[in-house]
Design an enzyme around this catalytic site. Structure first.
Site, PDB file in Angstrom:
ATOM      1  N   GLY A 192       1.490  -9.887  -1.141  1.00  0.00           N
ATOM      2  CA  GLY A 192       1.761  -8.450  -1.045  1.00  0.00           C
ATOM      3  C   GLY A 192       1.966  -7.855  -2.421  1.00  0.00           C
ATOM      4  O   GLY A 192       1.498  -8.400  -3.426  1.00  0.00           O
ATOM      5  N   SER A 193       2.695  -6.761  -2.449  1.00  0.00           N
ATOM      6  CA  SER A 193       2.826  -6.011  -3.711  1.00  0.00           C
ATOM      7  C   SER A 193       3.893  -6.625  -4.622  1.00  0.00           C
ATOM      8  O   SER A 193       4.831  -7.271  -4.153  1.00  0.00           O
ATOM      9  CB  SER A 193       3.212  -4.571  -3.388  1.00  0.00           C
ATOM     10  OG  SER A 193       4.418  -4.575  -2.663  1.00  0.00           O
ATOM     11  N   PRO A 194       3.783  -6.391  -5.933  1.00  0.00           N
ATOM     12  CA  PRO A 194       4.827  -6.871  -6.854  1.00  0.00           C
ATOM     13  C   PRO A 194       6.205  -6.321  -6.484  1.00  0.00           C
ATOM     14  O   PRO A 194       7.205  -7.039  -6.605  1.00  0.00           O
ATOM     15  CB  PRO A 194       4.364  -6.345  -8.213  1.00  0.00           C
ATOM     16  CG  PRO A 194       2.876  -6.219  -8.084  1.00  0.00           C
ATOM     17  CD  PRO A 194       2.632  -5.813  -6.661  1.00  0.00           C
ATOM     18  N   VAL A 196       7.519  -5.560  -3.482  1.00  0.00           N
ATOM     19  CA  VAL A 196       8.115  -6.324  -2.370  1.00  0.00           C
ATOM     20  C   VAL A 196       8.296  -7.787  -2.785  1.00  0.00           C
ATOM     21  O   VAL A 196       9.254  -8.441  -2.375  1.00  0.00           O
ATOM     22  CB  VAL A 196       7.276  -6.176  -1.068  1.00  0.00           C
ATOM     23  CG1 VAL A 196       7.878  -6.995   0.064  1.00  0.00           C
ATOM     24  CG2 VAL A 196       7.187  -4.706  -0.654  1.00  0.00           C
ATOM     25  N   GLY A 197       7.417  -8.277  -3.653  1.00  0.00           N
ATOM     26  CA  GLY A 197       7.561  -9.639  -4.166  1.00  0.00           C
ATOM     27  C   GLY A 197       8.945  -9.875  -4.772  1.00  0.00           C
ATOM     28  O   GLY A 197       9.551 -10.940  -4.598  1.00  0.00           O
ATOM     29  N   GLU A 214       1.929 -14.252  -4.077  1.00  0.00           N
ATOM     30  CA  GLU A 214       0.562 -13.806  -4.376  1.00  0.00           C
ATOM     31  C   GLU A 214       0.619 -12.291  -4.441  1.00  0.00           C
ATOM     32  O   GLU A 214       0.627 -11.615  -3.409  1.00  0.00           O
ATOM     33  CB  GLU A 214      -0.397 -14.275  -3.267  1.00  0.00           C
ATOM     34  CG  GLU A 214      -0.565 -15.781  -3.178  1.00  0.00           C
ATOM     35  CD  GLU A 214      -1.423 -16.342  -4.307  1.00  0.00           C
ATOM     36  OE1 GLU A 214      -2.115 -15.574  -4.995  1.00  0.00           O
ATOM     37  OE2 GLU A 214      -1.378 -17.567  -4.533  1.00  0.00           O
ATOM     38  N   CYS A 248      -6.996  -7.085  -3.524  1.00  0.00           N
ATOM     39  CA  CYS A 248      -6.067  -7.359  -4.628  1.00  0.00           C
ATOM     40  C   CYS A 248      -6.792  -7.696  -5.921  1.00  0.00           C
ATOM     41  O   CYS A 248      -6.299  -7.409  -7.001  1.00  0.00           O
ATOM     42  CB  CYS A 248      -5.131  -8.504  -4.245  1.00  0.00           C
ATOM     43  SG  CYS A 248      -5.999 -10.004  -3.813  1.00  0.00           S
TER      44      CYS A 248
HETATM   45  P1  NAD Z   1       3.417  -5.028   0.919  1.00  0.00           P
HETATM   46  O1  NAD Z   1       4.074  -5.731  -0.181  1.00  0.00           O
HETATM   47  O2  NAD Z   1       3.790  -3.619   1.195  1.00  0.00           O
HETATM   48  O3  NAD Z   1       3.609  -5.803   2.307  1.00  0.00           O
HETATM   49  C1  NAD Z   1       3.304  -7.167   2.484  1.00  0.00           C
HETATM   50  C2  NAD Z   1       4.146  -7.748   3.604  1.00  0.00           C
HETATM   51  O4  NAD Z   1       5.511  -7.641   3.244  1.00  0.00           O
HETATM   52  C3  NAD Z   1       4.005  -7.085   4.974  1.00  0.00           C
HETATM   53  O5  NAD Z   1       3.930  -8.080   5.978  1.00  0.00           O
HETATM   54  C4  NAD Z   1       5.275  -6.273   5.123  1.00  0.00           C
HETATM   55  O6  NAD Z   1       5.736  -6.222   6.443  1.00  0.00           O
HETATM   56  C5  NAD Z   1       6.268  -7.072   4.292  1.00  0.00           C
HETATM   57  N1  NAD Z   1       7.292  -6.213   3.693  1.00  0.00           N
HETATM   58  C6  NAD Z   1       7.147  -4.953   3.223  1.00  0.00           C
HETATM   59  N2  NAD Z   1       8.326  -4.488   2.741  1.00  0.00           N
HETATM   60  C7  NAD Z   1       9.229  -5.485   2.913  1.00  0.00           C
HETATM   61  C8  NAD Z   1      10.633  -5.609   2.638  1.00  0.00           C
HETATM   62  N3  NAD Z   1      11.327  -4.619   2.080  1.00  0.00           N
HETATM   63  N4  NAD Z   1      11.230  -6.774   2.945  1.00  0.00           N
HETATM   64  C9  NAD Z   1      10.541  -7.795   3.503  1.00  0.00           C
HETATM   65  N5  NAD Z   1       9.223  -7.716   3.794  1.00  0.00           N
HETATM   66  C10 NAD Z   1       8.577  -6.582   3.522  1.00  0.00           C
HETATM   67  O7  NAD Z   1       1.862  -5.155   0.597  1.00  0.00           O
HETATM   68  P2  NAD Z   1       0.636  -4.524   1.360  1.00  0.00           P
HETATM   69  O8  NAD Z   1       0.651  -3.033   1.171  1.00  0.00           O
HETATM   70  O9  NAD Z   1       0.547  -5.045   2.756  1.00  0.00           O
HETATM   71  O10 NAD Z   1      -0.572  -5.162   0.529  1.00  0.00           O
HETATM   72  C11 NAD Z   1      -0.993  -4.629  -0.671  1.00  0.00           C
HETATM   73  C12 NAD Z   1      -0.506  -5.406  -1.874  1.00  0.00           C
HETATM   74  O11 NAD Z   1      -0.738  -6.786  -1.707  1.00  0.00           O
HETATM   75  C13 NAD Z   1      -1.225  -5.030  -3.153  1.00  0.00           C
HETATM   76  O12 NAD Z   1      -0.327  -4.981  -4.223  1.00  0.00           O
HETATM   77  C14 NAD Z   1      -2.204  -6.172  -3.343  1.00  0.00           C
HETATM   78  O13 NAD Z   1      -2.656  -6.351  -4.662  1.00  0.00           O
HETATM   79  C15 NAD Z   1      -1.409  -7.316  -2.853  1.00  0.00           C
HETATM   80  N6  NAD Z   1      -2.278  -8.406  -2.451  1.00  0.00           N
HETATM   81  C16 NAD Z   1      -2.270  -9.571  -3.166  1.00  0.00           C
HETATM   82  C17 NAD Z   1      -3.129 -10.597  -2.799  1.00  0.00           C
HETATM   83  C18 NAD Z   1      -3.175 -11.898  -3.548  1.00  0.00           C
HETATM   84  O14 NAD Z   1      -3.756 -12.841  -3.034  1.00  0.00           O
HETATM   85  N7  NAD Z   1      -2.583 -12.004  -4.718  1.00  0.00           N
HETATM   86  C19 NAD Z   1      -3.974 -10.436  -1.710  1.00  0.00           C
HETATM   87  C20 NAD Z   1      -3.929  -9.243  -1.014  1.00  0.00           C
HETATM   88  C21 NAD Z   1      -3.071  -8.241  -1.374  1.00  0.00           C
END
Ligand code: NAD
Length: 472
Positions: A192-194, A196-197, A214, A248
């Site tokens: 997911g996003s940096p 939320v990471g 990731e 991503c």
């Molecule tokens: P996101 O970080 O918003 O959400 C990812 C997951 O985290 C979802 O399942 C969501 O329910 C959960 N989440 C969201 N907020 C949370 C919180 N506060 N606490 C716990 N869990 C939470 O990301 P997104 O919008 O779904 O995806 C887009 C991002 O992911 C972009 O930054 C993209 O670059 C990245 N991405 C990375 C890869 C990779 O392999 N490196 C692949 C795809 C996407």
């Protein structure tokens, strides 16, 4: 929510118990799970296509390649190599350890949590599951709430294929993810996003759960004046606009050498038309171009566009938006400055800023002033330029004369560095992410090389330590 919390507690407990048994799981038992997964995917391909298409009108061919094939090839690769990965690895014995033998034992970490994003909703939930099953872990998957059709399909897949003590799925909003994160998982694999990471890493710190993060960020593409412009334009257009830019590792922005800028821009436009507007009816009529996932992202991208134009950017191509359809035309921007938001945050949509540079050093300096990218692309016929870019920058991957494709190379580690991620995925690297590389040392009984060093310390131990310090 209370109900689902109870259910999570129950499943977590079941998996904790099962994880102890899985420490002894054989290659055959793990392969059986991978085969079951493969069979379900192969027999339900049409349902997979329908679910993902219902979420954001992703074209079927893109689903076949970037969602189904990616997972099935990961499964087949793991089945082929699992024996080699699992076998304890003997390491050499230094003279000071004479009489002992040492191994690396690949032990399953235990109970894992996989949190997936929406942009490749099937691939990014199931790919890590392949690694978890190969490593002998149990898994709880939390799919993204933004792609509900795919989330429901993943739950069906898991319920029809696995027992909850091995694999379970919990759909739900952020609260579900937060409750899951309160549990002491042995490993958390988050995509997911940096932003939320960072939340995930803080939660993991509470139990010192290990993490694979990731993440994303801005992945640049350098177009050197020695690039083949038509070839580069085709690869950039495909890599950027596949999945409607919601990838991503899409090239986030382009840095083009100034003497070829106008030719390259023209090549981009020609390619866009030849890929998405073959009948001259406009790109919106193309079935091969996906849509944005929801209104929130549409508004975010609209804002990036208006902020850029307000600060002086030029829309070289595109800019049409049909909000009701979540259609966002492939859009090329020029005349950019670093203070524009489109040059600061990950775009994650079909806007391609094209900035120019004079010397390669200038491009490298610009990249190095920003957080380390997930991927860095360079287009050129010069191997010196490729080497210089590779050795002067830090990123999850350097790809020369193509983009996005390294995701499909299972022999390479996939992941980012710092802001773009932590830990690696795919193939053996994914297997290792879910494994504890345990040190096993077996000593002989009786005299050993170290016994003469035991107290009481006298002249012999002094002589041996002097020899040790001098020669080893
Ligand atoms: P996101 O970080 O918003 O959400 C990812 C997951 O985290 C979802 O399942 C969501 O329910 C959960 N989440 C969201 N907020 C949370 C919180 N506060 N606490 C716990 N869990 C939470 O990301 P997104 O919008 O779904 O995806 C887009 C991002 O992911 C972009 O930054 C993209 O670059 C990245 N991405 C990375 C890869 C990779 O392999 N490196 C692949 C795809 C996407």
């Amino acid at each position: 929510m209370m109900n689902s919390e109870n259910k999570i507690d129950q499943v977590f407990k079941l998996q904790k118990e099962e994880a102890l048994k899985l420490r002894h799981s054989s290659k055959a038992q793990r392969i059986k799970k991978l085969e079951d997964l493969l069979r379900w995917i192969n027999t339900n391909q049409e349902d997979i296509r329908k679910a993902i298409h219902a979420d954001f009108k992703k074209p079927y061919t893109e689903i076949d390649i970037s969602e189904i094939f990616v997972v099935t090839s990961e499964i087949k690769h793991a089945m082929k190599h699992l024996k080699g990965w699992m076998t304890p690895k003997k390491v050499s014995t230094p003279l000071t350890m004479l009489g002992s033998s040492s191994f690396i034992h690949y032990e399953p970490k235990g109970v894992s949590l996989i949190i997936a994003p929406w942009n490749y909703p099937f691939n990014l939930a199931l790919g890590p599951l392949v690694s978890a099953l190969s490593a002998g872990c149990t898994a709880i998957i939390k799919p993204s709430e933004m792609t509900p059709h795919t989330a429901a399909l993943i739950r069906r897949l898991v319920e029809e294929t696995f027992e909850p003590k091995h694999v379970a799925v919990f759909e739900g909003e952020i609260e579900t993810a937060q409750y899951l994160l309160s549990k002491p998982f042995d490993h958390i694999f988050f995509t997911g996003s940096p932003a939320v990471g960072k939340i995930i890493m803080k939660a993991a710190a509470e139990h010192l759960s290990s993490v694979t993060l990731e993440l994303g960020g801005k992945s640049p593409a350098i177009i050197d004046s020695r690039a083949d412009l038509k070839d580069a334009a085709e690869k950039i257009v495909w890599g950027k606009f596949v999945n409607c830019g919601q990838t991503c590792i899409a090239p986030d922005y382009v840095l083009v050498q100034s003497d070829i800028k106008s030719d390259f821009l023209e090549a981009l436009v020609q390619t866009l038309k030849s890929m998405y507007d073959t009948h001259g009816k406009g790109i919106e009529a193309s079935k091969d171009y996906a849509r944005l996932v929801n209104d929130k992202h549409l508004k975010r991208l609209q804002h990036l566009l208006s902020d850029a134009s307000m600060k002086g950017a030029n829309t070289y191509f595109g800019g049409q938006i049909h909000a009701a359809e979540k259609y966002f035309e492939p859009t090329i921007l020029t005349n950019l400055t670093p203070d524009m938001e489109v040059m600061q945050e990950e775009i994650f949509g079909p806007i391609l800023p094209v900035m120019e540079y004079q010397t390669l050093n200038e491009a490298i300096t610009y990249i190095n002033q920003n957080p380390k990218p997930l991927a860095l692309y360079v287009f050129t016929k010069s191997s010196d330029v490729i080497d210089q870019v590779n050795s002067s920058t830090s990123s999850g991957a350097t790809v020369a004369n193509d983009c996005v494709l390294h995701f499909l190379q299972n022999e390479l580690p996939f992941g980012g560095v710092n802001n773009s991620g932590m830990g690696k995925a795919h193939g053996q690297f994914g297997f290792l992410a879910f494994s504890n590389e345990k040190a096993v040392l077996k000593q002989r009984i009786g005299l050993t090389a170290t016994k003469p060093l035991y107290p009481p310390y006298g002249i012999t131990s002094k002589k041996i330590t002097q020899l040790l310090l001098k020669w080893f």
